[in-house]
Design an enzyme around this catalytic site. Structure first.
Site, PDB file in Angstrom:
ATOM      1  N   CYS A   1       0.774  -1.256   0.000  1.00  0.00           N
ATOM      2  CA  CYS A   1       0.000   0.000   0.000  1.00  0.00           C
ATOM      3  C   CYS A   1       0.798   1.295   0.000  1.00  0.00           C
ATOM      4  O   CYS A   1       0.542   2.177  -0.815  1.00  0.00           O
ATOM      5  CB  CYS A   1      -0.933   0.018   1.202  1.00  0.00           C
ATOM      6  SG  CYS A   1      -2.264  -1.162   1.058  1.00  0.00           S
TER       7      CYS A   1
HETATM    8  C1  UDX Z   1      -0.917  -0.525   5.501  1.00  0.00           C
HETATM    9  C2  UDX Z   1      -1.861   0.389   6.285  1.00  0.00           C
HETATM   10  O1  UDX Z   1      -1.417   0.467   7.644  1.00  0.00           O
HETATM   11  C3  UDX Z   1      -3.288  -0.109   6.197  1.00  0.00           C
HETATM   12  O2  UDX Z   1      -4.168   0.788   6.856  1.00  0.00           O
HETATM   13  C4  UDX Z   1      -3.671  -0.210   4.722  1.00  0.00           C
HETATM   14  O3  UDX Z   1      -4.963  -0.637   4.582  1.00  0.00           O
HETATM   15  C5  UDX Z   1      -2.702  -1.125   3.985  1.00  0.00           C
HETATM   16  O4  UDX Z   1      -1.360  -0.646   4.177  1.00  0.00           O
HETATM   17  P1  UDX Z   1       0.242  -2.881   5.875  1.00  0.00           P
HETATM   18  O5  UDX Z   1       0.974  -2.557   4.621  1.00  0.00           O
HETATM   19  O6  UDX Z   1      -0.404  -4.203   6.000  1.00  0.00           O
HETATM   20  O7  UDX Z   1      -0.911  -1.804   6.127  1.00  0.00           O
HETATM   21  O8  UDX Z   1       1.259  -2.777   7.092  1.00  0.00           O
HETATM   22  P2  UDX Z   1       1.728  -1.676   8.139  1.00  0.00           P
HETATM   23  O9  UDX Z   1       1.656  -2.258   9.475  1.00  0.00           O
HETATM   24  O10 UDX Z   1       1.064  -0.384   7.929  1.00  0.00           O
HETATM   25  O11 UDX Z   1       3.297  -1.553   7.786  1.00  0.00           O
HETATM   26  C6  UDX Z   1       3.745  -1.152   6.502  1.00  0.00           C
HETATM   27  C7  UDX Z   1       5.265  -1.113   6.477  1.00  0.00           C
HETATM   28  O12 UDX Z   1       5.754  -0.065   7.291  1.00  0.00           O
HETATM   29  C8  UDX Z   1       5.934  -2.393   6.994  1.00  0.00           C
HETATM   30  O13 UDX Z   1       7.038  -2.714   6.182  1.00  0.00           O
HETATM   31  C9  UDX Z   1       6.383  -2.024   8.386  1.00  0.00           C
HETATM   32  O14 UDX Z   1       7.486  -2.771   8.828  1.00  0.00           O
HETATM   33  C10 UDX Z   1       6.749  -0.558   8.185  1.00  0.00           C
HETATM   34  N1  UDX Z   1       6.699   0.225   9.414  1.00  0.00           N
HETATM   35  C11 UDX Z   1       5.541   0.317  10.119  1.00  0.00           C
HETATM   36  C12 UDX Z   1       7.836   0.870   9.840  1.00  0.00           C
HETATM   37  O15 UDX Z   1       8.901   0.806   9.204  1.00  0.00           O
HETATM   38  N2  UDX Z   1       7.773   1.601  11.001  1.00  0.00           N
HETATM   39  C13 UDX Z   1       6.638   1.722  11.728  1.00  0.00           C
HETATM   40  O16 UDX Z   1       6.675   2.403  12.757  1.00  0.00           O
HETATM   41  C14 UDX Z   1       5.489   1.050  11.274  1.00  0.00           C
END
Ligand code: UDX
Length: 422
Positions: free
Chosen positions: A260
């Protein structure tokens, strides 16, 4: 209510199982026979915590899956949950959305029904499918309703997120459509935001743009902290108590991956540019994230001058814990760099190895952590899996050299290691 869901990706299937769990009659529809066959055997086509368990509870009772779109005939509400993949210029491909609208028009229920777009689409897209939905003579606002209802499900906790939302956003063509969708969500005791269609579409993009930017910002702070010998995570804790900031999405590391954040930010950039506006922050967010992904390789090279012929253990391939998804995962770029530099790569991931084999066949896939670490010159940890959090010095004792670098904060203080920004 009788619900049909077109598209059984993780949004469609988790939404379907969620509504079935709440007592609605759900029909999941997908053109992919293989996916439907798996679902009908009680096996989700992807790994998602607890989904298999919950699917089995509702299957053939409250939920059925089929490839036959004609089954939408009895629906009160039809959700469109198909993919909107990126095109080369960053804009989204609406082929599947338009096809779903065609099918709804062709097999429309004889009674009043509501079409709900849940797929992530740029503002004005839902309005744009009205001519397709009306092509067989039915009129929006009279014969059927239309809503846009963005999802905020995180992979790994998607079902939990569906059942425990922070809020529900309902974009509506008219009040009647919105009222029916609100009724469907009546069991949720959370704020329901009713807007027009394009505002709901924008809310989804704004959320992902905000979160992606928040991560890039904490990564930038982290990169500066590392140079100053400051622990980024202590800084994140210190700022997270500020209610204006909140403690979430402040984990620095090897950048965001997943289906996403990058895709949606690129689509928003593309849309803004079409309107003659240059979105500077969004562009920087993406650029910083791309650099952040492979920073870990530069840190490794400071410790091992040449990577040629060196055994590098890579623990974690999924873009985050709790999923087998590797879409846009930092591990893909990191492995590419390591390969270019001639390293011998030994990888382990509890769930995502099969998916990575479709991208890289010529790296070594290990049965367990020990096999990956044995005689390794260095170890890179790229996913925050629980089993990596439990690793102790003993687990790393068979390495040739104890160079351990994390892209996600996983190891405690007991194991000597370094992080991308800590
Ligand atoms: C995301 C959105 O959060 C969600 O609302 C949407 O519908 C789809 O995209 P997702 O991609 O499943 O969800 O995962 P998310 O938990 O948001 O993490 C995305 C990426 O960011 C991951 O690679 C995670 O490791 C990274 N991340 C997340 C960070 O690097 N730091 C953080 O503090 C949080």
């Amino acid at each position: 209510m009788k619900i049909s869901i077109i598209g059984t990706g993780y949004v469609g299937l988790c939404t379907g199982v969620g509504f079935a769990k709440l007592g609605h009659d759900v029909t999941c529809i997908d053109v992919d026979e293989d996916k439907i066959e798996k679902i009908n055997k009680g096996k989700p086509p992807f790994f998602e915590e607890n989904l298999e368990n919950e699917l089995k509870k509702v299957l053939n009772k409250k939920l059925k899956a089929n490839t036959d779109t004609k089954l939408i005939k009895n629906s009160d509400v039809i959700f469109i949950c198909v993919g909107t993949p990126s095109k080369k210029d960053g804009s989204i491909d609406l082929q599947y959305i338009n096809e779903a609208a065609e099918e709804i028009s062709d097999f429309a229920p004889d009674k009043y029904f509501v079409v709900v777009v849940k797929s992530t689409v740029v503002p004005k897209t839902t309005e744009s499918i009205i001519p397709i939905l009306e092509k067989n003579g039915k009129k929006v606002g009279k014969d059927f309703g239309l809503c846009m209802n963005p999802e905020f499900l995180k992979e790994g906790t998607a079902l939990h997120d569906f059942l425990n939302p922070d809020r529900i956003v309902i974009g509506e063509y008219d009040k009647k459509s919105g009222d029916i969708l609100e009724k469907l969500y009546s069991k949720f005791n959370v704020p329901i935001i009713r807007t027009n269609l394009r505002t709901a579409e924008m809310i989804k993009y704004a959320v992902n743009a905000f979160l992606a930017t928040k991560i890039s910002l904490i990564n930038e702070i982290g990169n500066i902290c590392k140079k100053l010998g400051i622990d980024t995570y202590e800084v994140a804790k210190g700022i997270g108590y500020d209610k204006r900031i909140s403690p979430y999405f402040l984990s620095a590391g090897c950048g965001f991956g997943g289906s996403c954040f990058k895709k949606d930010s690129l689509a928003l950039i593309n849309e803004a540019e079409k309107l003659g506006y240059e979105p500077k922050i969004l562009k920087d967010t993406i650029d910083l994230n791309e650099e952040q992904k492979t920073k870990i390789v530069s840190i490794l090279e400071e410790k091992i001058k040449t990577l040629k012929g060196k055994k590098i253990a890579v623990l974690g391939l999924a873009f985050k814990a709790g999923t087998d998804d590797i879409r846009d995962a930092p591990s893909i770029e990191i492995i590419k760099k390591l390969k270019e530099k001639g390293a011998k790569i030994f990888v382990y991931d509890p769930k995502a190895m099969e998916n990575m084999m479709k991208i890289y066949r010529d790296i070594n896939y290990c049965k367990n952590i020990g096999e990956a670490l044995k005689n390794a010159d260095a170890c890179l940890i790229l996913t925050d899996w629980e089993e990596f959090k439990k690793l102790s010095n003993k687990d790393f004792s068979k390495m040739k050299k104890k160079i351990i670098i994390e892209g996600r904060k996983v190891l405690g203080k007991k194991v000597k290691h370094e992080g991308v920004c800590w």
